[in-house]
Write a protein that holds these residues in place. Structure first.
Motif, short mmCIF file in Angstrom:
data_model
loop_
_atom_site.label_atom_id
_atom_site.label_comp_id
_atom_site.label_asym_id
_atom_site.label_seq_id
_atom_site.Cartn_x
_atom_site.Cartn_y
_atom_site.Cartn_z
N GLU A 1 0.81 -1.24 -0.01
CA GLU A 1 -0.06 0.15 -0.01
C GLU A 1 1.03 1.30 0.09
N LYS A 2 0.44 2.20 -0.85
CA LYS A 2 1.35 3.50 -0.90
C LYS A 2 0.23 4.53 -0.33
N THR A 3 0.59 5.15 0.82
CA THR A 3 -0.31 5.86 1.61
C THR A 3 0.10 7.25 1.68
N LYS B 1 -2.61 13.95 -4.83
CA LYS B 1 -2.68 12.52 -4.54
C LYS B 1 -3.89 11.86 -4.08
N GLN C 1 -11.40 7.33 -2.25
CA GLN C 1 -10.20 6.71 -1.95
C GLN C 1 -10.35 5.89 -0.72
N THR D 1 -3.31 5.61 -1.69
CA THR D 1 -3.23 6.32 -3.10
C THR D 1 -3.05 5.06 -4.03
N GLU D 2 -2.24 4.28 -3.76
CA GLU D 2 -2.06 3.02 -4.65
C GLU D 2 -1.89 1.65 -3.80
N GLN D 3 -2.31 0.63 -4.25
CA GLN D 3 -2.15 -0.66 -3.68
C GLN D 3 -2.44 -2.02 -4.72
N ALA D 4 -1.57 -2.99 -4.05
CA ALA D 4 -1.40 -4.12 -4.97
C ALA D 4 -1.75 -5.24 -3.95
N ILE E 1 4.82 -0.47 -7.55
CA ILE E 1 4.63 0.28 -6.27
C ILE E 1 5.65 0.12 -5.04
N ASP F 1 6.23 1.16 -1.19
CA ASP F 1 5.54 1.88 -0.09
C ASP F 1 6.75 2.02 0.95
#
Length: 357
Positions: free
Chosen positions: A20-22, A209, A214, A285-288, A327, A329
């Motif tokens: 997770e990008k937070t 962002k 979200q 903001t992004e997650q995988a 990604i 983190d």
């Protein structure tokens, strides 16, 4: 290309997991709805029927103000209305008398036995009395309005809950005198705490962002182990400083730090979340999910286009490998190409520290 190394290697197997990008933000918890219940009339707070923490329903009796003044005003208004009605009735009797006199004067005028001045005087009395009746009718309307106001003021001595909610706190104690002049003094504060809102402060470096919808999670500093899930609600387009009146705002052209407000809601069925708690909010903001991931410490020289060199353990030796990263983190980085699950990679920073030592 194969190369040996004499120094002991610190390696780690490549596995799968979530990344997770937070964006980190600080928030303050508030009830989804909060109402200051006040007094609209003067008097002594005679009785409180609730305590802090009680749950109440709309229309429930919360408190009572001594109604003595309002009851006296009601009786006065009732008496004034009765008086206005009686005055109108007296005016109607007088009008009937003047109309009979006018009728006699008209008959005498037709017979030629009356005088013009007496007829005119009788007519004037009738017209004046009709105007007086209109005044009496207006006085009745005024008295009725005063009576309705007095009834309403008497009703205001019984303070009812305007909404369902929980009593956050009692502001005015039993026995205190409340004076309602320009503003209604607060008796107690009600709030809906079944749902809480979190007001976050998002730095200007991160605001682009973040957008509504979200996913996010947060914890309160009172219980860091408990995660709460939600989604971002609304974002304020301008910081609070920019919304203030110019006369009250800072004299400097630009504050040292700029923050934008973001608001979201979270269910609170167990009422563990309380008003004004501080929340640490992590906006994703992004997650995988379940991807091949590599510790960031294993990344070697960057080659551009999200490509990096890493050292892969092959028996008692290592080999250079180029991977394509996704990604990041700051703890793990997604591996899109160049490694297989279960392979061991050298932790580059540890190796460098060992060499330097």
């Amino acid at each position: 290309m194969m190369s040996g190394t004499a120094a002991p290697l610190v390696s780690q197997a490549i596995g799968r997991g979530d990344i997770e990008k937070t964006v980190l933000a600080t928030g303050i918890l508030k009830p989804s709805a909060q109402v200051n219940v006040g007094a609209q009339v003067n008097g002594q707070l005679k009785k409180l029927y609730v305590r802090a923490g009680d749950r109440v329903t709309k229309g429930q009796l919360l408190a009572e103000i001594d109604p003595t003044l309002q009851q006296s005003e009601l009786r006065k208004s009732e008496a004034e209305l009765d008086s206005a009605v009686a005055q109108k009735q007296a005016s109607l009797y007088t009008l009937t008398q003047y109309q009979l006199e006018l009728k006699r004067q008209l008959q005498m005028d037709r017979d030629g036995s009356g005088t013009k001045s007496n007829l005119e005087q009788a007519q004037a009395k009738v017209d004046t009395q009709k105007a007086q009746i209109k005044v009496n009718e207006a006085q009745i309307v005024q008295a009725q309005m005063a009576l309705e106001t007095a009834k309403a003021n008497l009703g205001y001595t019984r303070i009812l809950a305007p909404v369902d909610g929980q009593v956050l706190g009692i502001v005015t104690k039993e026995g205190q005198t409340v004076v309602s002049s320009q503003t209604a003094p607060t008796i107690l504060v009600l709030a809906n705490v079944d749902t809480m809102t979190v007001q976050t402060r998002i730095s200007e470096t991160d605001i682009l962002k973040v957008h509504p919808g979200q996913p996010l999670w947060f914890y309160v500093v009172a219980d860091p182990k408990h995660r709460y899930q939600s989604v971002m609600g609304t974002l304020q387009d301008a910081p609070n400083d920019a919304l203030q009146d110019e006369s009250t705002s800072s004299q400097t052209q630009q504050p040292s730090a700029v923050y934008y407000n973001g608001v979201f809601s979270v269910p609170n069925p167990d009422h563990l979340l309380r008003t004004s708690m501080t929340a640490q909010v992590f906006i994703i903001t992004e997650q995988a999910k379940n991807v091949l991931r590599l510790p960031v410490m294993a990344l070697g020289q960057p080659l551009g286009d999200d490509r990096y060199q890493v050292q892969v353990v092959n028996g008692d030796k290592t080999e250079q490998r180029v991977i394509r990263a996704g990604i990041n983190d700051r703890q793990f980085v997604e591996v899109k190409d160049g490694l297989r699950e279960g392979e061991h990679v050298v932790m580059m920073q540890n190796e460098a520290e060992t060499a330097n030592g």
